[in-house]
Design a protein around this motif. Structure first.
Motif, PDB file in Angstrom:
ATOM      1  N   PRO A  91       0.816  -1.218   0.000  1.00 32.97           N
ATOM      2  CA  PRO A  91       0.000   0.000   0.000  1.00 32.97           C
ATOM      3  C   PRO A  91       0.852   1.272   0.000  1.00 32.97           C
ATOM      4  O   PRO A  91       1.934   1.298   0.577  1.00 32.97           O
ATOM      5  N   PRO A  92       0.343   2.339  -0.643  1.00 31.02           N
ATOM      6  CA  PRO A  92       1.101   3.593  -0.765  1.00 31.02           C
ATOM      7  C   PRO A  92       1.508   4.235   0.562  1.00 31.02           C
ATOM      8  O   PRO A  92       2.531   4.879   0.636  1.00 31.02           O
ATOM      9  N   GLN A  93       0.728   4.068   1.627  1.00 32.93           N
ATOM     10  CA  GLN A  93       1.058   4.750   2.881  1.00 32.93           C
ATOM     11  C   GLN A  93       2.026   3.958   3.765  1.00 32.93           C
ATOM     12  O   GLN A  93       2.361   4.386   4.849  1.00 32.93           O
ATOM     13  N   SER A  94       2.487   2.798   3.288  1.00 27.74           N
ATOM     14  CA  SER A  94       3.349   1.959   4.119  1.00 27.74           C
ATOM     15  C   SER A  94       4.819   2.396   4.085  1.00 27.74           C
ATOM     16  O   SER A  94       5.268   3.047   3.153  1.00 27.74           O
ATOM     17  N   LYS A  95       5.546   2.006   5.137  1.00 29.18           N
ATOM     18  CA  LYS A  95       6.986   2.290   5.237  1.00 29.18           C
ATOM     19  C   LYS A  95       7.732   1.618   4.074  1.00 29.18           C
ATOM     20  O   LYS A  95       8.663   2.186   3.513  1.00 29.18           O
ATOM     21  N   VAL A  96       7.310   0.404   3.720  1.00 29.79           N
ATOM     22  CA  VAL A  96       7.950  -0.344   2.628  1.00 29.79           C
ATOM     23  C   VAL A  96       7.812   0.423   1.314  1.00 29.79           C
ATOM     24  O   VAL A  96       8.772   0.565   0.554  1.00 29.79           O
ATOM     25  N   HIS A  97       6.625   0.956   1.057  1.00 32.60           N
ATOM     26  CA  HIS A  97       6.383   1.726  -0.167  1.00 32.60           C
ATOM     27  C   HIS A  97       7.325   2.922  -0.230  1.00 32.60           C
ATOM     28  O   HIS A  97       7.967   3.166  -1.256  1.00 32.60           O
ATOM     29  N   GLY A  98       7.436   3.641   0.881  1.00 35.90           N
ATOM     30  CA  GLY A  98       8.316   4.809   0.934  1.00 35.90           C
ATOM     31  C   GLY A  98       9.765   4.453   0.664  1.00 35.90           C
ATOM     32  O   GLY A  98      10.466   5.153  -0.075  1.00 35.90           O
ATOM     33  N   GLU A  99      10.211   3.346   1.229  1.00 35.06           N
ATOM     34  CA  GLU A  99      11.594   2.912   1.040  1.00 35.06           C
ATOM     35  C   GLU A  99      11.839   2.481  -0.409  1.00 35.06           C
ATOM     36  O   GLU A  99      12.856   2.826  -1.012  1.00 35.06           O
ATOM     37  N   LEU A 100      10.910   1.724  -0.984  1.00 33.32           N
ATOM     38  CA  LEU A 100      11.061   1.288  -2.382  1.00 33.32           C
ATOM     39  C   LEU A 100      11.046   2.491  -3.332  1.00 33.32           C
ATOM     40  O   LEU A 100      11.813   2.540  -4.284  1.00 33.32           O
ATOM     41  N   LEU A 101      10.194   3.464  -3.034  1.00 33.89           N
ATOM     42  CA  LEU A 101      10.128   4.667  -3.859  1.00 33.89           C
ATOM     43  C   LEU A 101      11.439   5.443  -3.765  1.00 33.89           C
ATOM     44  O   LEU A 101      11.954   5.947  -4.765  1.00 33.89           O
ATOM     45  N   ARG A 102      11.996   5.502  -2.551  1.00 32.33           N
ATOM     46  CA  ARG A 102      13.268   6.205  -2.340  1.00 32.33           C
ATOM     47  C   ARG A 102      14.394   5.559  -3.152  1.00 32.33           C
ATOM     48  O   ARG A 102      15.261   6.232  -3.697  1.00 32.33           O
ATOM     49  N   LEU A 103      14.362   4.225  -3.229  1.00 32.22           N
ATOM     50  CA  LEU A 103      15.412   3.479  -3.936  1.00 32.22           C
ATOM     51  C   LEU A 103      15.122   3.290  -5.428  1.00 32.22           C
ATOM     52  O   LEU A 103      15.962   2.785  -6.160  1.00 32.22           O
ATOM     53  N   TRP A 104      13.924   3.658  -5.871  1.00 34.53           N
ATOM     54  CA  TRP A 104      13.441   3.356  -7.226  1.00 34.53           C
ATOM     55  C   TRP A 104      14.484   3.651  -8.310  1.00 34.53           C
ATOM     56  O   TRP A 104      14.761   2.813  -9.160  1.00 34.53           O
ATOM     57  N   GLY A 105      15.065   4.832  -8.275  1.00 34.19           N
ATOM     58  CA  GLY A 105      16.027   5.233  -9.306  1.00 34.19           C
ATOM     59  C   GLY A 105      17.311   4.408  -9.319  1.00 34.19           C
ATOM     60  O   GLY A 105      18.021   4.376 -10.321  1.00 34.19           O
ATOM     61  N   THR A 106      17.605   3.737  -8.220  1.00 36.42           N
ATOM     62  CA  THR A 106      18.836   2.944  -8.137  1.00 36.42           C
ATOM     63  C   THR A 106      18.593   1.483  -8.528  1.00 36.42           C
ATOM     64  O   THR A 106      19.549   0.728  -8.699  1.00 36.42           O
ATOM     65  N   LEU A 107      17.320   1.084  -8.633  1.00 36.72           N
ATOM     66  CA  LEU A 107      17.009  -0.315  -8.949  1.00 36.72           C
ATOM     67  C   LEU A 107      17.086  -0.540 -10.457  1.00 36.72           C
ATOM     68  O   LEU A 107      16.648   0.297 -11.241  1.00 36.72           O
ATOM     69  N   GLU A 108      17.632  -1.682 -10.835  1.00 31.61           N
ATOM     70  CA  GLU A 108      17.785  -2.024 -12.245  1.00 31.61           C
ATOM     71  C   GLU A 108      16.422  -2.279 -12.884  1.00 31.61           C
ATOM     72  O   GLU A 108      15.547  -2.918 -12.302  1.00 31.61           O
ATOM     73  N   LYS A 109      16.239  -1.748 -14.103  1.00 35.56           N
ATOM     74  CA  LYS A 109      14.986  -1.961 -14.824  1.00 35.56           C
ATOM     75  C   LYS A 109      14.889  -3.407 -15.284  1.00 35.56           C
ATOM     76  O   LYS A 109      15.895  -4.024 -15.625  1.00 35.56           O
ATOM     77  N   LEU A 110      13.682  -3.941 -15.274  1.00 35.20           N
ATOM     78  CA  LEU A 110      13.432  -5.295 -15.765  1.00 35.20           C
ATOM     79  C   LEU A 110      13.397  -5.238 -17.286  1.00 35.20           C
ATOM     80  O   LEU A 110      12.453  -4.725 -17.869  1.00 35.20           O
ATOM     81  N   LYS A 111      14.450  -5.739 -17.913  1.00 35.54           N
ATOM     82  CA  LYS A 111      14.544  -5.682 -19.383  1.00 35.54           C
ATOM     83  C   LYS A 111      13.610  -6.713 -20.014  1.00 35.54           C
ATOM     84  O   LYS A 111      13.450  -7.808 -19.495  1.00 35.54           O
ATOM     85  N   GLY A 112      13.012  -6.331 -21.136  1.00 37.93           N
ATOM     86  CA  GLY A 112      12.193  -7.271 -21.884  1.00 37.93           C
ATOM     87  C   GLY A 112      10.723  -7.264 -21.524  1.00 37.93           C
ATOM     88  O   GLY A 112       9.923  -7.940 -22.154  1.00 37.93           O
ATOM     89  N   PHE A 113      10.324  -6.477 -20.510  1.00 36.62           N
ATOM     90  CA  PHE A 113       8.898  -6.439 -20.174  1.00 36.62           C
ATOM     91  C   PHE A 113       8.209  -5.389 -21.016  1.00 36.62           C
ATOM     92  O   PHE A 113       8.615  -4.247 -21.068  1.00 36.62           O
ATOM     93  N   HIS A 114       7.156  -5.817 -21.692  1.00 39.09           N
ATOM     94  CA  HIS A 114       6.331  -4.894 -22.467  1.00 39.09           C
ATOM     95  C   HIS A 114       4.904  -5.032 -21.990  1.00 39.09           C
ATOM     96  O   HIS A 114       4.407  -6.137 -21.799  1.00 39.09           O
ATOM     97  N   GLN A 115       4.260  -3.909 -21.809  1.00 45.02           N
ATOM     98  CA  GLN A 115       2.873  -3.899 -21.347  1.00 45.02           C
ATOM     99  C   GLN A 115       1.991  -4.634 -22.368  1.00 45.02           C
ATOM    100  O   GLN A 115       1.916  -4.222 -23.514  1.00 45.02           O
ATOM    101  N   PRO A 116       1.379  -5.752 -21.991  1.00 42.92           N
ATOM    102  CA  PRO A 116       0.518  -6.450 -22.950  1.00 42.92           C
ATOM    103  C   PRO A 116      -0.818  -5.733 -23.099  1.00 42.92           C
ATOM    104  O   PRO A 116      -1.163  -4.871 -22.303  1.00 42.92           O
ATOM    105  N   LYS A 117      -1.549  -6.110 -24.129  1.00 48.19           N
ATOM    106  CA  LYS A 117      -2.894  -5.574 -24.309  1.00 48.19           C
ATOM    107  C   LYS A 117      -3.809  -6.242 -23.287  1.00 48.19           C
ATOM    108  O   LYS A 117      -3.687  -7.427 -23.015  1.00 48.19           O
ATOM    109  N   GLU A 118      -4.716  -5.464 -22.758  1.00 46.15           N
ATOM    110  CA  GLU A 118      -5.701  -6.005 -21.823  1.00 46.15           C
ATOM    111  C   GLU A 118      -6.707  -6.810 -22.644  1.00 46.15           C
ATOM    112  O   GLU A 118      -7.200  -6.329 -23.663  1.00 46.15           O
ATOM    113  N   ILE A 119      -6.980  -8.062 -22.234  1.00 48.14           N
ATOM    114  CA  ILE A 119      -7.885  -8.846 -23.072  1.00 48.14           C
ATOM    115  C   ILE A 119      -9.176  -9.278 -22.405  1.00 48.14           C
ATOM    116  O   ILE A 119     -10.178  -9.408 -23.067  1.00 48.14           O
TER     117      ILE A 119
END
Length: 128
Positions: A91-119
């Protein structure tokens, strides 16, 4: 508004990508931005803080993604679709969310993921 996050824990990154695609295809969620790879120790910490107990199973692929649904709705959809991975809603108001958001720019992007079409979404969601 801050986005809800999902932590995907599974055996390999291919399964993580399938699980994320399932969230979009069958769960009607949108992935915001690019999913990021999370170190196992950070994933275990996040799991413990959100779930309230230590993880029982070790996984080798850990991915975090931001989604466009409120936590309760995301949890409900997860129960319906059973993706091929262990997924925790952060959840957005959690301590974990805040920490992950703080580190977001330092985390490696998941290569190869493309948003699929909603079916497939039941029309019951349009009424909500």
């Amino acid at each position: 508004m801050k986005n809800t996050m999902v932590l995907v824990r599974t055996d390999d990154f291919q399964k993580a990508m399938v699980a994320l695609a399932d969230l979009v295809r069958y769960g009607g969620m949108k992935i915001r931005g690019e999913p990021r790879i999370v170190p196992p120790a950070l994933s275990d910490w996040a799991f413990e803080k959100v779930v309230g107990e230590k993880p029982k199973k070790r996984y080798s692929a850990h991915v975090v993604a931001q989604i466009d649904l409120p936590p309760a709705k995301a949890i409900g959809r997860l129960r319906e679709i059973h993706p091929p991975a262990h997924i925790i809603v952060i959840p957005p108001q959690s301590k974990v969310h805040g920490e992950l958001l703080r580190l977001w720019g330092t985390l490696e992007k998941l290569k190869g993921f493309h948003q699929p079409k909603e079916i497939r979404r039941e029309s019951k969601d349009e009424e909500e």
